[in-house]
Design an enzyme around this catalytic site. Sequence first.
Site, mmCIF file in Angstrom:
data_model
loop_
_atom_site.group_PDB
_atom_site.id
_atom_site.type_symbol
_atom_site.label_atom_id
_atom_site.label_comp_id
_atom_site.label_asym_id
_atom_site.label_seq_id
_atom_site.Cartn_x
_atom_site.Cartn_y
_atom_site.Cartn_z
ATOM 1 N N LYS A 81 24.636 -6.448 -1.594
ATOM 2 C CA LYS A 81 26.090 -6.696 -1.677
ATOM 3 C C LYS A 81 26.810 -6.001 -0.534
ATOM 4 O O LYS A 81 28.034 -5.897 -0.530
ATOM 5 C CB LYS A 81 26.639 -6.168 -3.008
ATOM 6 C CG LYS A 81 26.054 -6.818 -4.243
ATOM 7 C CD LYS A 81 26.662 -6.183 -5.498
ATOM 8 C CE LYS A 81 25.730 -6.264 -6.677
ATOM 9 N NZ LYS A 81 26.031 -5.273 -7.698
ATOM 10 N N HIS A 99 4.891 5.695 11.658
ATOM 11 C CA HIS A 99 4.416 5.609 10.271
ATOM 12 C C HIS A 99 3.455 6.791 10.090
ATOM 13 O O HIS A 99 2.242 6.624 10.035
ATOM 14 C CB HIS A 99 3.708 4.264 10.075
ATOM 15 C CG HIS A 99 3.434 3.872 8.661
ATOM 16 N ND1 HIS A 99 3.621 4.717 7.571
ATOM 17 C CD2 HIS A 99 2.958 2.702 8.139
ATOM 18 C CE1 HIS A 99 3.286 4.074 6.459
ATOM 19 N NE2 HIS A 99 2.879 2.854 6.782
ATOM 20 N N ARG A 111 11.397 3.570 3.895
ATOM 21 C CA ARG A 111 10.897 2.547 4.832
ATOM 22 C C ARG A 111 12.084 1.677 5.214
ATOM 23 O O ARG A 111 12.842 1.224 4.348
ATOM 24 C CB ARG A 111 9.801 1.697 4.208
ATOM 25 C CG ARG A 111 9.480 0.503 5.079
ATOM 26 C CD ARG A 111 8.231 -0.219 4.683
ATOM 27 N NE ARG A 111 7.048 0.552 5.015
ATOM 28 C CZ ARG A 111 5.812 0.046 4.999
ATOM 29 N NH1 ARG A 111 5.609 -1.203 4.648
ATOM 30 N NH2 ARG A 111 4.780 0.800 5.311
ATOM 31 N N ARG A 155 0.810 -1.227 0.000
ATOM 32 C CA ARG A 155 0.000 0.000 0.000
ATOM 33 C C ARG A 155 0.844 1.278 0.000
ATOM 34 O O ARG A 155 0.622 2.198 -0.791
ATOM 35 C CB ARG A 155 -0.920 0.028 1.235
ATOM 36 C CG ARG A 155 -2.147 -0.797 1.106
ATOM 37 C CD ARG A 155 -2.535 -1.364 2.468
ATOM 38 N NE ARG A 155 -1.592 -2.426 2.794
ATOM 39 C CZ ARG A 155 -1.773 -3.703 2.465
ATOM 40 N NH1 ARG A 155 -2.893 -4.066 1.909
ATOM 41 N NH2 ARG A 155 -0.854 -4.605 2.720
ATOM 42 N N THR A 156 1.817 1.347 0.912
ATOM 43 C CA THR A 156 2.553 2.606 1.081
ATOM 44 C C THR A 156 3.360 2.924 -0.167
ATOM 45 O O THR A 156 3.346 4.052 -0.659
ATOM 46 C CB THR A 156 3.470 2.505 2.324
ATOM 47 O OG1 THR A 156 2.692 2.028 3.416
ATOM 48 C CG2 THR A 156 4.073 3.842 2.671
HETATM 49 N N1 CP Z 1 -0.245 -0.063 5.983
HETATM 50 C C1 CP Z 1 0.943 -0.315 5.406
HETATM 51 O O1 CP Z 1 1.972 0.298 5.731
HETATM 52 O O2 CP Z 1 0.876 -1.276 4.437
HETATM 53 P P1 CP Z 1 2.117 -1.747 3.536
HETATM 54 O O3 CP Z 1 3.080 -2.464 4.450
HETATM 55 O O4 CP Z 1 1.513 -2.644 2.493
HETATM 56 O O5 CP Z 1 2.750 -0.524 2.968
#
Ligand code: CP
Length: 319
Positions: free
Chosen positions: A83, A135, A105, A55-56
């Site tokens: 590597k 987040h 991320r 999603r993100t």
């Molecule tokens: N909610 C969320 O962060 O989903 P993803 O891990 O799919 O990005």
Amino acid sequence: MNSHLLSINDLSVVEAIAILNTAEELGKISDGPMKKLPTLRGRTIVNLFFEDSTRTRISFETAAKRLSADVINFSAKGSSVSKGESLKDTAQTLQAIGADAVVIRHSASGAAQRLADSGWISAAVINAGDGTHEHPTQALLDALTIRQHFPNNGGDLSGLKIAIVGDVLHSRVARSNVLLLTKLGAQVTLIAPPTLLPVGIETWPVSYSFDLDQVLPEMDVVMMLRVQQERMSNFFFPTAREYSKSYGLTNARLACLKSTAIVMHPGPMNRGLEISSESADAKNSVVLEQVANGVLIRMAVLYTLLGGVPLQGGAETKS
Ligand code: CP
């Protein structure tokens, strides 16, 4: 707003509401025939993902493209990170290609802060989830979704009762949501087994309970958290069946909610563990609205950080 978005603590109430308002204005454009704005034409956004995401990552990419930016998707798998290349060398590579914003991320809490503070890059840094820490864009999209269902004149969430249920211990979504939802005036209750509540929970600006059945009937919003088995090096509950029986949103519990209550989940969902399939697909489930709002919030964050004037009632349509 700072030049980075690393934590909900970076936002004042006014700035958080401005992002929600901007997202709503951008949503009106996205519903029309001309989905794209030229605002970020010529700018480069890098999605730097050291951890998996559906999603993100997709929504940041969509958001950047709707603002006409160039997008580079970097995934640690298949890159020179495998590597042994360091975060510093990776960051300096991004600087060399002229990134204007880096969406990161990472499994390490504090990785986004490290990148922002390092001096390795001049780009805006946006935290797309760092370890168990935060987040922030997830919390913003959750707040937008809640506000659309419970609007009020102040544009905040005052008076709402919101339950966040499950694996709070490992959840960056819970941490960012506690900060944002309480900032916007909601009363937040965390419900989890004692093993899945963080040490020091008494100092958080929330109530907490171990009894889901007692709390659920009064709630306006029920946010279920994913059980993060990949972060569990220990046994935090006896069996999946036991967890589901005590802390899952089962069909029976779904039936006990207020008729106006909404059900949320950040995804990905463990159907049958923290949420039953019937609850996930129920008419009061807003899980897919959360995903759609993710694009609007990420557009609003990119738009705000990269120099657009925040929209509060009239969208910019010229570059
Ligand atoms: N909610 C969320 O962060 O989903 P993803 O891990 O799919 O990005």
